[in-house]
Design an enzyme around this catalytic site. Structure first.
Site, PDB file in Angstrom:
ATOM      1  N   LYS A 186       0.847  -1.202   0.000  1.00 51.04           N
ATOM      2  CA  LYS A 186       0.000   0.000   0.000  1.00 51.04           C
ATOM      3  C   LYS A 186       0.878   1.247   0.000  1.00 51.04           C
ATOM      4  CE  LYS A 186      -1.643   2.777   2.701  1.00 51.04           C
ATOM      5  NZ  LYS A 186      -1.595   4.004   1.879  1.00 51.04           N
ATOM      6  N   GLU A 262      10.419   1.617   9.991  1.00 48.29           N
ATOM      7  CA  GLU A 262      11.358   2.662   9.551  1.00 48.29           C
ATOM      8  C   GLU A 262      10.644   3.987   9.761  1.00 48.29           C
ATOM      9  OE1 GLU A 262      14.393   2.216   8.550  1.00 48.29           O
ATOM     10  OE2 GLU A 262      14.482   0.070   8.151  1.00 48.29           O
ATOM     11  N   CYS A 296      13.758  11.322   5.844  1.00 51.18           N
ATOM     12  CA  CYS A 296      13.935  10.921   7.247  1.00 51.18           C
ATOM     13  C   CYS A 296      15.393  11.099   7.653  1.00 51.18           C
ATOM     14  CB  CYS A 296      13.513   9.474   7.427  1.00 51.18           C
ATOM     15  SG  CYS A 296      14.284   8.390   6.222  1.00 51.18           S
ATOM     16  N   GLU A 393      10.735  16.917  13.752  1.00 53.27           N
ATOM     17  CA  GLU A 393      11.202  16.661  12.398  1.00 53.27           C
ATOM     18  C   GLU A 393      10.678  17.783  11.493  1.00 53.27           C
ATOM     19  OE1 GLU A 393       9.627  12.999  10.768  1.00 53.27           O
ATOM     20  OE2 GLU A 393      11.489  12.648   9.672  1.00 53.27           O
TER      21      GLU A 393
HETATM   22  P1  NAP Z   1       2.680   8.654   7.425  1.00 54.21           P
HETATM   23  O1  NAP Z   1       1.636   9.689   7.516  1.00 54.21           O
HETATM   24  O2  NAP Z   1       3.056   7.908   8.639  1.00 54.21           O
HETATM   25  O3  NAP Z   1       2.181   7.639   6.280  1.00 54.21           O
HETATM   26  C1  NAP Z   1       2.984   6.595   5.816  1.00 54.21           C
HETATM   27  C2  NAP Z   1       2.114   5.535   5.193  1.00 54.21           C
HETATM   28  O4  NAP Z   1       1.261   4.978   6.189  1.00 54.21           O
HETATM   29  C3  NAP Z   1       1.201   6.039   4.084  1.00 54.21           C
HETATM   30  O5  NAP Z   1       1.081   5.031   3.112  1.00 54.21           O
HETATM   31  C4  NAP Z   1      -0.112   6.236   4.821  1.00 54.21           C
HETATM   32  O6  NAP Z   1      -1.240   6.173   3.990  1.00 54.21           O
HETATM   33  C5  NAP Z   1      -0.088   5.058   5.757  1.00 54.21           C
HETATM   34  N1  NAP Z   1      -0.932   5.197   6.925  1.00 54.21           N
HETATM   35  C6  NAP Z   1      -1.198   6.322   7.628  1.00 54.21           C
HETATM   36  N2  NAP Z   1      -2.030   6.013   8.660  1.00 54.21           N
HETATM   37  C7  NAP Z   1      -2.288   4.682   8.588  1.00 54.21           C
HETATM   38  C8  NAP Z   1      -3.070   3.786   9.342  1.00 54.21           C
HETATM   39  N3  NAP Z   1      -3.776   4.189  10.409  1.00 54.21           N
HETATM   40  N4  NAP Z   1      -3.106   2.489   8.979  1.00 54.21           N
HETATM   41  C9  NAP Z   1      -2.420   2.052   7.918  1.00 54.21           C
HETATM   42  N5  NAP Z   1      -1.651   2.860   7.146  1.00 54.21           N
HETATM   43  C10 NAP Z   1      -1.588   4.157   7.485  1.00 54.21           C
HETATM   44  O7  NAP Z   1       4.049   9.222   6.875  1.00 54.21           O
HETATM   45  P2  NAP Z   1       4.299  10.137   5.609  1.00 54.21           P
HETATM   46  O8  NAP Z   1       3.851  11.507   5.955  1.00 54.21           O
HETATM   47  O9  NAP Z   1       3.766   9.483   4.380  1.00 54.21           O
HETATM   48  O10 NAP Z   1       5.898  10.063   5.507  1.00 54.21           O
HETATM   49  C11 NAP Z   1       6.725  10.911   6.204  1.00 54.21           C
HETATM   50  C12 NAP Z   1       7.301  10.195   7.422  1.00 54.21           C
HETATM   51  O11 NAP Z   1       7.974   9.012   7.013  1.00 54.21           O
HETATM   52  C13 NAP Z   1       8.365  11.031   8.115  1.00 54.21           C
HETATM   53  O12 NAP Z   1       8.198  10.972   9.519  1.00 54.21           O
HETATM   54  C14 NAP Z   1       9.665  10.357   7.713  1.00 54.21           C
HETATM   55  O13 NAP Z   1      10.728  10.554   8.602  1.00 54.21           O
HETATM   56  C15 NAP Z   1       9.250   8.931   7.623  1.00 54.21           C
HETATM   57  N6  NAP Z   1      10.195   8.171   6.795  1.00 54.21           N
HETATM   58  C16 NAP Z   1      11.033   7.284   7.412  1.00 54.21           C
HETATM   59  C17 NAP Z   1      11.961   6.584   6.668  1.00 54.21           C
HETATM   60  C18 NAP Z   1      12.888   5.597   7.327  1.00 54.21           C
HETATM   61  O14 NAP Z   1      13.436   4.757   6.626  1.00 54.21           O
HETATM   62  N7  NAP Z   1      13.103   5.654   8.624  1.00 54.21           N
HETATM   63  C19 NAP Z   1      12.018   6.763   5.291  1.00 54.21           C
HETATM   64  C20 NAP Z   1      11.152   7.667   4.696  1.00 54.21           C
HETATM   65  C21 NAP Z   1      10.226   8.364   5.458  1.00 54.21           C
HETATM   66  P3  NAP Z   1      -1.980   7.524   3.484  1.00 54.21           P
HETATM   67  O15 NAP Z   1      -1.148   8.050   2.396  1.00 54.21           O
HETATM   68  O16 NAP Z   1      -3.285   7.049   3.003  1.00 54.21           O
HETATM   69  O17 NAP Z   1      -2.071   8.440   4.653  1.00 54.21           O
END
Ligand code: NAP
Length: 492
Positions: A186, A262, A296, A393
């Site tokens: 997804k 991650e 990130c 962040e």
């Molecule tokens: P996010 O809001 O946590 O969403 C990530 C994914 O999770 C999206 O596909 C989102 O779908 C889904 N999601 C959200 N709520 C969910 C739920 N309740 N149940 C199932 N899936 C759910 O993060 P983001 O804003 O896309 O990405 C930014 C974050 O990712 C930052 O904090 C960044 O640091 C982190 N990141 C970490 C790494 C690493 O390797 N450590 C790498 C890249 C990014 P929707 O699109 O439908 O909301």
């Protein structure tokens, strides 16, 4: 002058399959469609399928059904599929880079770099597929024999974020396929197009139907919760925010799923007085500005030795001030838009908070003009303790600089965060380098370099940046379960 025509953009968007990919078939979503926006204009690029709960369950059904056959699939064949997909992505890098820029906003050069980085995970894991080995040992008492074997963990759910629309997918999909796992993927709803292309490329590369099932949905919580609760699911691998990671971990605990998390970062970038100054400034530009700061791994705070802090801030500001802001498809643009209005407003709020507390704006400090979600490349000097952007962040092109007096102070400041993904250290003193690296509470360290990502290396964090590793030999281990066989050697 733009080098990309509207017709080219439309062709690239037109090539993307917009349906759900389940059991080797492309099909419509039960909830209709959801729009995908161009963050540089706020306009809709196209619509993709919006999955219902039933669609998500069908995707898991397909992954479960395909599981036993794919687990028994020859490792060389699994590797060859990945290798063909790697080659197809490299061959189509221009098209895929344009697609990524359109849905995510980053400049074309950066999209191309991500495409190659993403493809490299498929190449790396193509090579790992044939190196999945167990071991054989004589028990210490000499009587029985101990055999261990590595087997695929089983059906996986892979959830990815929008900031690296392809690479965050391939570093999960690559090892899962190499290990013989089937999966439901997804992608983030803001950037589903790159992953839809990946599904199509893997299909053309010969991936059997049902191994990878792709679901795009406007409600991730509603569609994913039943899968996480399903006893047939064996693993959840998530890349995204710490907040959502925590929620998913709580859900997954009911099912005792294998987990890889991650999560968010808040990387410190430490520059000692003995550092190669030019290299530190170059490293800072990369660590801060890659992906418009929406990484990130982005340097979130610059801790610079007091005697060089002023010069460092000014040099960094001079470099960022000339970076051209604009639509990622335009020539010479180095800073694209942020992903959406919420993200841009959050960046503005963090900068305003620091300035109100007394930080000095050396360059930038405001939202860009016109449509789209632009924010100027910004350097803030003399950032006071207590400023929110030192703790939170930022996820944008903002570099706060703080000075330090001693090595111990620098280490304490670097570790003063709930996150622990990556840190950067610039020094020419080898003993200091090792001393500092050993004390930093992060899963990765960039030593005299501003970029750590590498498919051959274990990417991942500690503390609230999560756990599990992606890439390297560690990356495939996340998708393998160890079975131990005790062999009776009694004679009679
Ligand atoms: P996010 O809001 O946590 O969403 C990530 C994914 O999770 C999206 O596909 C989102 O779908 C889904 N999601 C959200 N709520 C969910 C739920 N309740 N149940 C199932 N899936 C759910 O993060 P983001 O804003 O896309 O990405 C930014 C974050 O990712 C930052 O904090 C960044 O640091 C982190 N990141 C970490 C790494 C690493 O390797 N450590 C790498 C890249 C990014 P929707 O699109 O439908 O909301």
């Amino acid at each position: 002058m733009s080098t990309i025509t509207t017709t080219e953009e439309q062709q690239v968007i037109g090539n993307v399959p917009k349906q759900l990919y389940i059991g080797g078939e492309w099909r419509d979503g039960g909830e209709g469609t959801l729009p995908v926006e161009d963050p540089s204009t706020g306009e809709t690029l196209c619509d993709v399928a919006d999955a219902s709960i039933e669609d998500a369950e069908a995707a898991l059904d397909a992954a479960v059904a395909a599981g036993p056959d794919f687990a028994a699939y020859p490792p060389r064949e699994r590797g060859e599929i990945l290798r063909r997909a790697f080659e197809a992505i490299v061959a189509r890098q221009d098209e895929l880079a344009l697609l990524m820029t359109l849905e995510m906003g980053k400049p074309l050069g950066e999209s191309r770099a991500e495409i190659l980085y993403a493809a490299d995970f498929l190449r790396w894991f193509a090579e790992e597929a044939v190196r999945i080995n167990g071991r054989f040992a004589v028990a210490p008492n000499g009587q029985s024999r101990l055999l261990t074997m590595k087997q695929p963990v089983g059906p996986c759910l892979l959830i990815t974020p929008w900031n690296f629309p392809l690479a965050m997918g391939t570093r999960k999909v690559g090892p899962a396929i190499a290990a013989g796992c089937t999966m439901v993927v997804k992608p983030a709803q803001q950037t589903p197009l790159s992953m839809l292309m990946l599904a199509s490329i893997l299909e053309q590369a010969g991936l059997p139907g049902g191994v990878l099932n792709l679901v795009t949905a406007s409600s991730s919580s509603r569609t994913m919760a039943p899968l996480i609760a399903d006893p047939r699911l064996r693993k959840l691998s998530f890349t995204g925010s710490t907040e959502v990671g925590r929620t998913l971990m709580a859900q997954a605990s009911q099912n005792l799923l294998r987990l890889s998390m991650e999560l968010g970062g808040n990387a410190p970038f430490i520059v000692f007085e003995d550092a190669d100054f030019d290299a530190a400034v170059d490293g800072a530009v990369i660590a801060k500005m890659r992906n418009v700061g929406e990484a990130c791994t982005a340097a979130n705070r610059f801790h610079v030795a007091a005697p060089i802090a002023k010069e460092f801030s000014e040099r960094l500001a001079a470099r960022l001030a000339v970076m051209k802001l604009g639509r990622g498809t335009e020539d010479g643009v180095e800073v694209g838009p942020l992903i959406d209005g919420t993200q841009r407003d959050k960046v503005a709020e963090l900068v305003d908070d620091a300035v109100e507390r007394g930080a000095t704006v050396l360059t930038g400090g405001s939202a860009g003009e016109g449509p789209g979600y632009f924010y100027d490349a910004t350097v803030l000097a003399d950032v006071p303790d207590g400023s929110r952007l030192l703790r939170e962040e930022i996820f944008g092109p903002v570099a706060p600089v703080k000075s330090f007096e001693t090595e111990a102070e620098a280490i304490a400041a670097a570790n003063d965060t709930e996150y622990g993904l990556v840190s950067y250290v610039f020094t020419r003193d080898i003993k200091r380098a090792l001393r500092v690296v050993e004390q930093l509470e992060t899963g990765m360290v960039g030593l005299n370099q501003g970029l750590v990502s590498n498919p051959a290396a274990p990417f991942g964090g500690v503390k609230r940046s999560g756990f599990g590793r992606e890439g390297g030999p560690e990356g495939i281990a996340e998708y393998l379960a160890t079975k131990y066989v005790a062999i009776n050697m009694d004679q009679g």
